[in-house]
Design an enzyme around this catalytic site. Structure first.
Site, short mmCIF file in Angstrom:
data_model
loop_
_atom_site.label_atom_id
_atom_site.label_comp_id
_atom_site.label_asym_id
_atom_site.label_seq_id
_atom_site.Cartn_x
_atom_site.Cartn_y
_atom_site.Cartn_z
N HIS A 226 9.32 -9.44 -2.59
CA HIS A 226 9.46 -10.19 -3.84
C HIS A 226 10.58 -9.56 -4.64
CE1 HIS A 226 7.66 -6.95 -6.17
NE2 HIS A 226 6.62 -6.93 -5.35
N ASP A 353 -9.60 -2.60 6.68
CA ASP A 353 -9.64 -1.21 7.13
C ASP A 353 -10.40 -0.35 6.12
OD1 ASP A 353 -8.58 1.62 7.53
OD2 ASP A 353 -7.67 0.56 9.22
N SER A 368 3.77 -3.46 -1.95
CA SER A 368 4.55 -4.67 -1.71
C SER A 368 5.69 -4.35 -0.76
CB SER A 368 5.13 -5.21 -3.02
OG SER A 368 4.12 -5.67 -3.87
#
Length: 409
Positions: A226, A353, A368
Site C-alpha cells: 500500500h 499460526d 504490511s
C-alpha cells in the site's frame, strides 16, 4: 393506459442505454497483464473485442480472454461487432520470478515541494490575530512548489523565502487535486521578528515496513503493498525521491480486537539499501543497491502465481519480528476477488499460526508487505488488518505489485 405503457418503454430504453454507457466507461483504456494471464472484463451482451489476429468474443458472463504473445496489442471494443466504441492498449509482460523477502526495513520519503498539513491563526507584532491564508484557495493536502518563481523543495527553503519578503506580498504556486494553481499571500510579522503565512508544512516522512519481493533480473524491489500517506491529511505523498534503509526493531506491540498493534522501530543511524522511485496505492518501489543488507536467500527464487492459480485455504507469510530472522507463519486465504485491479484489497486472509498470534495478536502495523506463498509460488502481500479482528485482514495480488513495479521503471 397507452401513455403509461409508452413511458415505461421509453424509461426502459433509457435505462438500457445508461447501463451500456456505464459499462463502456469502466472498461479501462490501458491493461497490463502477464503472458498467459486472462483479461477479465465486466461486460454486457453485445460487447466484443477485436485484435489484428482474431476476433475475441467477450460474453456477459465470463468476459475473459488470454493473450500469449509478449509485447503490445491494441484491442478495439465494439458493439455487436460493427459499432466501434474505444481502444484498449494491452501490454503483455513475460512471466517473471522473484524472491519473497519478509524483512523489516526503513523508508524515508522526500516530497515534491512542501505539503500543507494544517493552518493556524497568527498573532502579529501588533498583538492582532491574522489568517493570511484565508480566501486564497490553499487547503490542507495541497503542495506548495514555488514562491515568487523560486522552486521550493523543503520547509527551510519556504521559511527562508517568506522571511526574505519582509512583509511584502508573495506569489505562491501550488498543486491542488493534480491541478497547478496560483495565489498571493501577505506574510505577517510576529513579535519574534519572523514573517509567517499561517501554514503548517512538511517535506518528508519516515517509517518502517516489510519488504515484499526482490526481482533478481532487474534488481528492483516492492514493499508494503500500500502507499504511504501523510499522517495529517491522509493523502498519498507525492515524492521527489526516497531512501530505502535498514531498520532496527525496538519492540512489538501486540494487537487485539479493536486496538491494532505495531512493530516499533527506528531508521536512525541505519545504512542505505537502495533508492525509492515511486510511492503508489499498490506499494513503494525502487532499486536495491546493497543486497547484503536485506539478508536475502537467493535460493528461494519462485514464480509469481497467476490469479487463477490462487486458492482459498492454507498459505504462509514471511515476516521478521526481530532484527535478523525471517520466519514463515501459517495463514488462511478466506476469500479472493479475482477481478480486482483497482485497490490493494485483493484477498481476505486470516492468521492461524499460534506462535504468531501469541507474539503479535495477528496482523500488526509494520507487517504490511509480508509476502504470501502458496504451493511454492508468490501470490501476494499483507496490506491491512481488520480493526475489530486482529487475526484477519486483506492482501494484495502479487501480479498487481509486479505490474506496478514494471510501470515505475
Amino acid at each position: 393506459m397507452k401513455k403509461i405503457f409508452k413511458k415505461i418503454i421509453v424509461l426502459t430504453f433509457l435505462l438500457i442505454i445508461y447501463m451500456y454507457v456505464l459499462v463502456i466507461h469502466y472498461i479501462p483504456d490501458k491493461i497490463t497483464i502477464f503472458e498467459g494471464e486472462n483479461i477479465s472484463l465486466k461486460t454486457i451482451f453485445g460487447i466484443t473485442l477485436h485484435s489484428k489476429d482474431e476476433t475475441m468474443e467477450v460474453s456477459a458472463n465470463s468476459g475473459e480472454k488470454t493473450i500469449h504473445k509478449i509485447g503490445n496489442e491494441t484491442l478495439s471494443v465494439n458493439l455487436f461487432n460493427t459499432i466501434f466504441l474505444k481502444n484498449i492498449d494491452v501490454s503483455v509482460l513475460p512471466k517473471t520470478t522473484v524472491i519473497p523477502v519478509g524483512s523489516v526495513a526503513g523508508v524515508k520519503l522526500y516530497t515534491n515541494g512542501v505539503l500543507v498539513v494544517g493552518m493556524s491563526e497568527i498573532e502579529g507584532e501588533d498583538r492582532k490575530i491574522y489568517k493570511p491564508y484565508e480566501n486564497t484557495g490553499i487547503e490542507e493536502g495541497d503542495t506548495i512548489v514555488k514562491i515568487n518563481d523560486n522552486l521550493i523543495n523543503s520547509t527551510d527553503e519556504l521559511i527562508e523565502k517568506v522571511n526574505m519578503s519582509k512583509g511584502e506580498e508573495v506569489e505562491i504556486e501550488y498543486i491542488h487535486d493534480e491541478e497547478t494553481k496560483e495565489c498571493s499571500i501577505m506574510p505577517i510579522k510576529t513579535s519574534e521578528e519572523e514573517y509567517k503565512l499561517g501554514l503548517w508544512v512538511r517535506d518528508s516522512a519516515a517509517g518502517v515496513g516489510t519488504v515484499t519481493f526482490y526481482e533478481p533480473a532487474t534488481q528492483h524491489f516492492g514493499a508494503l503493498g500500500h502507499g504511504i500517506t501523510d499522517i495529517d491529511t491522509g493523502d498519498l505523498l507525492n515524492i521527489a525521491s526516497g531512501e530505502f534503509v535498514t531498520a532496527k526493531v525496538l519492540d512489538i506491540k501486540k494487537g487485539e480486537d479493536g486496538n491494532p498493534g505495531k512493530i516499533q522501530g527506528t531508521v536512525e543511524d541505519q545504512k542505505t539499501i537502495g533508492e525509492i522511485t515511486k510511492n503508489t496505492e499498490f506499494g513503494i518501489y525502487g532499486k536495491i543497491e546493497d543486497l547484503s543488507s536485506l539478508n536475502i536467500d537467493t535460493s528461494k527464487e519462485m514464480e509469481v502465481a497467476m490469479r487463477e492459480e490462487i486458492q482459498t485455504g492454507k498459505a504462509t507469510i514471511l515476516c521478521s519480528l526481530d532484527n535478523q530472522t525471517v520466519k514463515e507463519y501459517e495463514i488462511e486465504i478466506t476469500k479472493i476477488y479475482r477481478d480486482n485491479n483497482y485497490n490493494n484489497k485483493s484477498m481476505e486472509i486470516k492468521v492461524t499460526d499460534e506462535e504468531l498470534i501469541e507474539r503479535t495478536g495477528g496482523i500488526i502495523q509494520g507487517m504490511s508487505g509480508s509476502p504470501i506463498i502458496q504451493n511454492g509460488k508468490f501470490v501476494g502481500a499483507v496490506t491491512h488488518v481488520l480493526v475489530n479482528s486482529s487475526t484477519e485482514g486483506y492482501a494484495i495480488f502479487g501480479d498487481l505489485m509486479l505490474k506496478q513495479s514494471k510501470e515505475v521503471h
